[in-house]
Design a protein around this motif. Structure first.
Motif, mmCIF file in Angstrom:
data_model
loop_
_atom_site.group_PDB
_atom_site.id
_atom_site.type_symbol
_atom_site.label_atom_id
_atom_site.label_comp_id
_atom_site.label_asym_id
_atom_site.label_seq_id
_atom_site.Cartn_x
_atom_site.Cartn_y
_atom_site.Cartn_z
ATOM 1 N N ALA A 1 0.803 -1.228 0.000
ATOM 2 C CA ALA A 1 0.000 0.000 0.000
ATOM 3 C C ALA A 1 0.838 1.282 0.000
ATOM 4 O O ALA A 1 0.544 2.203 -0.763
ATOM 5 N N PRO A 2 1.888 1.406 0.825
ATOM 6 C CA PRO A 2 2.667 2.654 0.794
ATOM 7 C C PRO A 2 3.368 2.899 -0.535
ATOM 8 O O PRO A 2 3.661 4.053 -0.878
ATOM 9 N N LEU A 3 3.651 1.836 -1.290
ATOM 10 C CA LEU A 3 4.318 1.999 -2.575
ATOM 11 C C LEU A 3 3.403 2.635 -3.620
ATOM 12 O O LEU A 3 3.873 3.346 -4.515
ATOM 13 N N VAL A 4 2.111 2.378 -3.508
ATOM 14 C CA VAL A 4 1.181 2.778 -4.568
ATOM 15 C C VAL A 4 1.168 4.285 -4.798
ATOM 16 O O VAL A 4 1.321 4.735 -5.951
ATOM 17 N N PRO A 5 0.987 5.135 -3.763
ATOM 18 C CA PRO A 5 0.985 6.581 -4.029
ATOM 19 C C PRO A 5 2.287 7.072 -4.643
ATOM 20 O O PRO A 5 2.265 7.847 -5.617
ATOM 21 N N TYR A 6 3.420 6.634 -4.105
ATOM 22 C CA TYR A 6 4.709 7.074 -4.636
ATOM 23 C C TYR A 6 4.900 6.608 -6.076
ATOM 24 O O TYR A 6 5.464 7.336 -6.904
ATOM 25 N N ALA A 7 4.455 5.396 -6.375
ATOM 26 C CA ALA A 7 4.597 4.885 -7.740
ATOM 27 C C ALA A 7 3.735 5.681 -8.716
ATOM 28 O O ALA A 7 4.157 5.953 -9.849
ATOM 29 N N ILE A 8 2.549 6.076 -8.296
ATOM 30 C CA ILE A 8 1.682 6.876 -9.177
ATOM 31 C C ILE A 8 2.287 8.255 -9.403
ATOM 32 O O ILE A 8 2.323 8.760 -10.540
ATOM 33 N N PHE A 9 2.782 8.888 -8.326
ATOM 34 C CA PHE A 9 3.460 10.170 -8.503
ATOM 35 C C PHE A 9 4.651 10.016 -9.442
ATOM 36 O O PHE A 9 4.875 10.843 -10.333
ATOM 37 N N ALA A 10 5.420 8.947 -9.243
ATOM 38 C CA ALA A 10 6.610 8.715 -10.060
ATOM 39 C C ALA A 10 6.235 8.508 -11.523
ATOM 40 O O ALA A 10 6.941 8.985 -12.421
ATOM 41 N N PHE A 11 5.147 7.810 -11.760
ATOM 42 C CA PHE A 11 4.724 7.554 -13.140
ATOM 43 C C PHE A 11 4.397 8.856 -13.862
ATOM 44 O O PHE A 11 4.881 9.106 -14.975
ATOM 45 N N PHE A 12 3.584 9.705 -13.241
ATOM 46 C CA PHE A 12 3.200 10.961 -13.893
ATOM 47 C C PHE A 12 4.390 11.898 -14.040
ATOM 48 O O PHE A 12 4.564 12.540 -15.089
ATOM 49 N N ASN A 13 5.218 11.997 -13.003
ATOM 50 C CA ASN A 13 6.359 12.906 -13.067
ATOM 51 C C ASN A 13 7.394 12.452 -14.093
ATOM 52 O O ASN A 13 7.919 13.266 -14.858
ATOM 53 N N SER A 14 7.700 11.165 -14.107
ATOM 54 C CA SER A 14 8.687 10.671 -15.062
ATOM 55 C C SER A 14 8.161 10.756 -16.493
ATOM 56 O O SER A 14 8.925 11.041 -17.429
ATOM 57 N N LEU A 15 6.862 10.545 -16.676
ATOM 58 C CA LEU A 15 6.273 10.654 -18.005
ATOM 59 C C LEU A 15 6.349 12.089 -18.519
ATOM 60 O O LEU A 15 6.704 12.326 -19.680
ATOM 61 N N ASN A 16 6.038 13.043 -17.650
ATOM 62 C CA ASN A 16 6.109 14.450 -18.064
ATOM 63 C C ASN A 16 7.548 14.876 -18.346
ATOM 64 O O ASN A 16 7.802 15.642 -19.288
ATOM 65 N N TYR A 17 8.494 14.400 -17.535
ATOM 66 C CA TYR A 17 9.900 14.749 -17.782
ATOM 67 C C TYR A 17 10.384 14.142 -19.093
ATOM 68 O O TYR A 17 11.141 14.781 -19.840
#
Length: 273
Positions: free
Chosen positions: A109-125
């Motif tokens: 569960a704690p991984l899920v929020p960070y992974a979603i943030f990481a997905f959007f941020n890395s995609l935009n970068y």
């Protein structure tokens, strides 16, 4: 600023990797890759064997959030005002929680929020930095089919992220309130994690409630559903009155805890980079 079309690929890549933002991107990619490798261990209940992927995932989060916090607070001041401003910053809160999770018992569960943030941020970068470095915009008047295809891909990425960002953030808020806290409470009851973990995380959620519309909406949704299920006269008649009374007392205690004074961060502070 987009790289010059007449610069060499080596020059463009060198300029790309020199910036701290590239390290920030690498941290997000590390979070995503290690989370993906951790999932099979979680799915097969082999948590301990996959613990190294869990810790590496949060190490990636530590790198990313450290870069953001350093850029937001380049100069440390030993004053009470600076300390309050620092700890009221959302990225600092997520950095501190990443440190906490990094040293905690592995959970999904704690991984899920960070992974979603990481997905959007890395995609935009990737859209705004990596693609232009690999496929720069051609000079005015020049035609390049590859550059046109890349520009089309970039527009599709931007449209997709803008369309789905709000939904993803609402899902993250629900996971943070229900999934993460539920996992911590269950872990404490079954002696799989520390009894202090829910208390630490409750303070984090208190900040999130004040700073995030999505978190407030998640709490409101959960409360409405529980009220309709438990609280009379609309509640389930099979639920004993003592359970309804206990729920009402717990709800009141949580509300009082959440209403403790938390000063809003200054305007313009960055959130969950």
């Amino acid at each position: 600023m987009p790289p010059a079309a007449n610069s060499t690929l080596g020059d463009r890549l060198q300029a790309l990797v020199k910036g701290p933002q590239f390290v920030w991107w690498l941290g997000h990619v590390t979070m995503l890759v290690c989370t993906a490798f951790y999932l099979p261990y979680w799915a097969t209940f082999n948590y301990k064997a996959g613990a190294h992927w869990y810790t590496r995932a949060f190490f990636g989060a530590l790198v990313s959030y450290s870069v953001v916090v350093y850029k937001s607070f380049p100069e440390i001041q030993f004053t009470a005002q600076f300390a309050h401003q620092l700890f009221a910053e959302e990225n600092v809160q997520y950095l501190l929680m990443a440190i906490f999770w990094w040293r905690s018992t592995p959970m999904l569960a704690p991984l899920v929020p960070y992974a979603i943030f990481a997905f959007f941020n890395s995609l935009n970068y990737t859209r705004t930095n990596i693609l232009p470095a690999l496929f720069p915009t051609p000079p005015a008047g020049a035609t390049d089919p590859t550059a046109a295809q890349v520009a089309n891909i970039s527009r599709k990425i931007q449209a997709w992220t803008e369309k789905n960002h709000a939904t993803a953030m609402a899902f993250v808020a629900y996971i943070e309130v229900v999934g993460v806290m539920g996992s911590l409470i269950f872990g404490a009851i079954t002696f799989q994690s520390s009894f202090l973990s829910p208390i630490v995380y409750a303070n984090f959620l208190r900040f999130r409630y004040f700073f995030s519309l999505h978190t407030r909406a998640a709490f409101a949704l959960i409360r409405a559903r529980l009220d309709n299920l438990i609280v009379p006269p609309g509640g389930n008649p099979k639920i004993p009155p003592i359970v309804a009374q206990g729920y009402t007392m717990a709800r009141g205690a949580i509300t009082r805890f959440g209403q403790a004074a938390v000063q809003q961060p200054p305007a313009g502070s960055s959130a969950r980079q």
